[in-house]
Design an enzyme around this catalytic site. Structure first.
Site, short mmCIF file in Angstrom:
data_model
loop_
_atom_site.label_atom_id
_atom_site.label_comp_id
_atom_site.label_asym_id
_atom_site.label_seq_id
_atom_site.Cartn_x
_atom_site.Cartn_y
_atom_site.Cartn_z
CB SER A 89 11.17 9.43 0.96
OG SER A 89 10.93 8.05 0.71
CB SER A 91 9.30 6.11 -2.15
OG SER A 91 9.60 5.35 -1.00
CE LYS A 146 11.85 2.20 -2.40
NZ LYS A 146 11.33 3.57 -2.63
CB SER A 255 9.11 4.67 -5.81
OG SER A 255 9.74 3.55 -5.20
#
Length: 307
Positions: A89, A91, A146, A255
């Site tokens: 993705s 994010s 992350k 996100s």
């Protein structure tokens, strides 16, 4: 429990090893005895071709013997050294883009068994600003990636798209660091980023010893009503519990991270993102006859270390 592929690789490797072991300890001595009996009967030493004709190794055992060493090496490397991941993705843009393939250092934080993920050896803990792969707490079979923003004991505030951090401090200490705003400076770059048709603003941000770029969507308003609510704190404020971490994506308005579902426990940590080893361009015109999952090119300039 680990994800499906880790379990599958472990089970297949174990089965191949057991088949090979059974063949070596039980069947091979029987084959050897059969050859010895035939050699005594003929009063001569048989060549290799004759031996294999008289007492052939089964196809399954032969296959297991061939693949087990390869599977074992892959299992060790994937479980304890490095594992490849694909960024699915946007994010973590602009640091990581959809179509990037990264190597994750599995031993960065601890060594864990590949199935139940019990900690075998503690090595280190994430630093602020480090990019970590972890098991998504609401659905542990999924891997998320992350940036680590908050360490155990930190006070985190995300207000008006600005990040504030008050580092953890021991009780009754006199030299505690105050609440600090994480400053954002305009990022100078030739690249342009969009969320659909909306251009995103790029800023540089410093977290610990790490300087990195973030993206902000100026058209997106406050989302505090969707934030994870920790008892005893304001809607946009969190105190990171012991043994947990607060993570956020670099693409701040695109996100799904700790702001919405809470903290990452230590036992969910998988490893630290280290290197982009391949990056595929996935964008193509709507008129293209190729399916969307087929790469349209390779982004050679993106290969290298991850900050």
């Amino acid at each position: 429990m680990a994800n499906f592929y880790s379990v599958l690789l472990t089970v297949v490797t174990l089965c191949a090893g057991l088949i090979w072991l059974f063949d070596a300890l039980v069947l091979k001595p029987k084959r050897r005895q059969r050859i010895n009996d035939e050699e005594q009967r003929l009063q001569q030493t048989l060549d290799q071709e004759a031996r294999e004709r008289i007492a052939p190794q089964g196809n399954i055992a032969e296959f297991a013997q061939s693949v087990f060493p390869i599977l074992f090496v892959i299992l060790i490397l994937r479980s304890f050294v490095y594992e490849p991941f694909r960024i699915p993705s946007a994010s973590m843009m602009p640091t990581l883009k959809e179509g990037d393939f990264i190597l994750v250092q599995k031993y960065a934080f601890s060594l864990r068994d590949p199935i139940w993920r019990h900690e075998l050896l503690e090595i280190d803990r994430p630093e602020r600003g480090e990019i970590a792969v972890f098991k998504y707490p609401p659905e542990p079979h999924l891997d998320f990636i992350k940036r680590v923003v908050g360490l155990p004991g930190d006070r985190i505030i995300y207000r008006n798209k600005t990040l504030y951090i008050e580092p953890a401090c021991e009780q009754n200490a006199n030299d505690c660091a105050p609440l600090k705003v994480i400053e954002q400076t305009n990022a100078e770059s030739d690249a342009f980023y969009f969320n659909g048709a909306t251009p995103l603003k790029a800023y540089n941000e410093n977290l610990g010893a790490t300087e990195h770029a973030i993206l902000v969507d100026p058209t997106v308003g406050g989302r505090e009503r969707f934030y994870f609510q920790q008892p005893g704190t304001a809607r946009d404020e969190w105190i990171v519990p012991e043994g947990s971490y607060f993570v956020m994506g670099d693409n701040r308005d695109n996100s799904e991270d700790s702001r919405y579902w809470g903290f990452v426990p230590e036992q969910n940590l998988v490893g630290s993102a280290q290197f982009i080893w391949m990056s595929f361009e996935m964008e193509r015109p709507a008129s293209s006859i190729l399916p969307s999952w087929v790469p349209s090119g390779i982004r050679w300039e993106r290969l290298g270390g991850v900050e």
